[in-house]
Design a protein around this motif. Structure first.
Motif, PDB file in Angstrom:
ATOM      1  N   TYR A  28    -167.615 -89.150  -9.610  1.00 36.91           N
ATOM      2  CA  TYR A  28    -167.526 -90.608  -9.674  1.00 36.91           C
ATOM      3  C   TYR A  28    -166.754 -91.028 -10.922  1.00 36.91           C
ATOM      4  O   TYR A  28    -165.876 -91.898 -10.860  1.00 36.91           O
ATOM      5  CB  TYR A  28    -168.931 -91.215  -9.683  1.00 36.91           C
ATOM      6  CG  TYR A  28    -168.953 -92.705  -9.451  1.00 36.91           C
ATOM      7  CD1 TYR A  28    -169.211 -93.216  -8.191  1.00 36.91           C
ATOM      8  CD2 TYR A  28    -168.723 -93.608 -10.486  1.00 36.91           C
ATOM      9  CE1 TYR A  28    -169.247 -94.580  -7.960  1.00 36.91           C
ATOM     10  CE2 TYR A  28    -168.750 -94.969 -10.275  1.00 36.91           C
ATOM     11  CZ  TYR A  28    -169.002 -95.457  -9.009  1.00 36.91           C
ATOM     12  OH  TYR A  28    -169.020 -96.811  -8.788  1.00 36.91           O
ATOM     13  N   GLU A  31    -163.082 -90.389 -10.493  1.00 35.75           N
ATOM     14  CA  GLU A  31    -162.450 -91.328  -9.558  1.00 35.75           C
ATOM     15  C   GLU A  31    -162.300 -92.734 -10.140  1.00 35.75           C
ATOM     16  O   GLU A  31    -161.266 -93.371  -9.991  1.00 35.75           O
ATOM     17  CB  GLU A  31    -163.270 -91.388  -8.266  1.00 35.75           C
ATOM     18  CG  GLU A  31    -162.697 -92.290  -7.194  1.00 35.75           C
ATOM     19  CD  GLU A  31    -161.390 -91.783  -6.605  1.00 35.75           C
ATOM     20  OE1 GLU A  31    -160.545 -92.624  -6.232  1.00 35.75           O
ATOM     21  OE2 GLU A  31    -161.204 -90.550  -6.519  1.00 35.75           O
ATOM     22  N   TYR A  32    -163.333 -93.242 -10.813  1.00 34.68           N
ATOM     23  CA  TYR A  32    -163.356 -94.643 -11.246  1.00 34.68           C
ATOM     24  C   TYR A  32    -163.234 -94.854 -12.754  1.00 34.68           C
ATOM     25  O   TYR A  32    -163.053 -95.987 -13.195  1.00 34.68           O
ATOM     26  CB  TYR A  32    -164.644 -95.322 -10.764  1.00 34.68           C
ATOM     27  CG  TYR A  32    -164.772 -95.377  -9.264  1.00 34.68           C
ATOM     28  CD1 TYR A  32    -163.972 -96.212  -8.499  1.00 34.68           C
ATOM     29  CD2 TYR A  32    -165.708 -94.580  -8.609  1.00 34.68           C
ATOM     30  CE1 TYR A  32    -164.098 -96.258  -7.116  1.00 34.68           C
ATOM     31  CE2 TYR A  32    -165.841 -94.629  -7.229  1.00 34.68           C
ATOM     32  CZ  TYR A  32    -165.023 -95.468  -6.491  1.00 34.68           C
ATOM     33  OH  TYR A  32    -165.154 -95.516  -5.131  1.00 34.68           O
ATOM     34  N   GLU A  47    -165.420 -93.863  -2.723  1.00 37.38           N
ATOM     35  CA  GLU A  47    -164.337 -94.338  -1.850  1.00 37.38           C
ATOM     36  C   GLU A  47    -164.794 -94.438  -0.394  1.00 37.38           C
ATOM     37  O   GLU A  47    -164.052 -94.078   0.529  1.00 37.38           O
ATOM     38  CB  GLU A  47    -163.113 -93.421  -1.964  1.00 37.38           C
ATOM     39  CG  GLU A  47    -162.370 -93.526  -3.277  1.00 37.38           C
ATOM     40  CD  GLU A  47    -161.656 -94.856  -3.450  1.00 37.38           C
ATOM     41  OE1 GLU A  47    -161.012 -95.336  -2.499  1.00 37.38           O
ATOM     42  OE2 GLU A  47    -161.765 -95.429  -4.552  1.00 37.38           O
TER      43      GLU A  47
END
Length: 87
Positions: A28, A31-32, A47
């Motif tokens: 996570y 990704e973010y 996602e």
């Protein structure tokens, strides 16, 4: 008489559930760029894709995070939103 319950540990010293949540935190963040909230961890999606099994009780997530912290895998900032840090 108290019966001992043996929990299967992976070679990293984490239960399978702890390992799943730890890997979710890492993925996570990758990704973010931020760590997930407790609600996002419970949802288990990145996602829109289900990455880990959804958890209904936030208390189960809190308990798992507390155990990860006590074992030195993460640090939880007190009273800070998204205050997790993978060590």
């Amino acid at each position: 008489m108290v019966q001992k319950v043996q929990v299967k540990m992976s070679k990293q010293g984490l239960t399978p559930r702890q390992s799943d949540i730890y890997r979710f935190l890492v993925a996570y963040h990758k990704e973010y760029g931020v760590y997930p909230s407790m609600r996002e961890i419970a949802e288990g999606k990145i996602e829109g894709e289900q990455v880990i099994t959804k958890v209904a009780a936030s208390s189960a997530i809190k308990l798992t995070l507390d155990r990860l912290e006590s074992r030195g895998w993460i640090h939880k900032g007190k009273h800070i939103p998204r205050g997790l840090e993978v060590l």
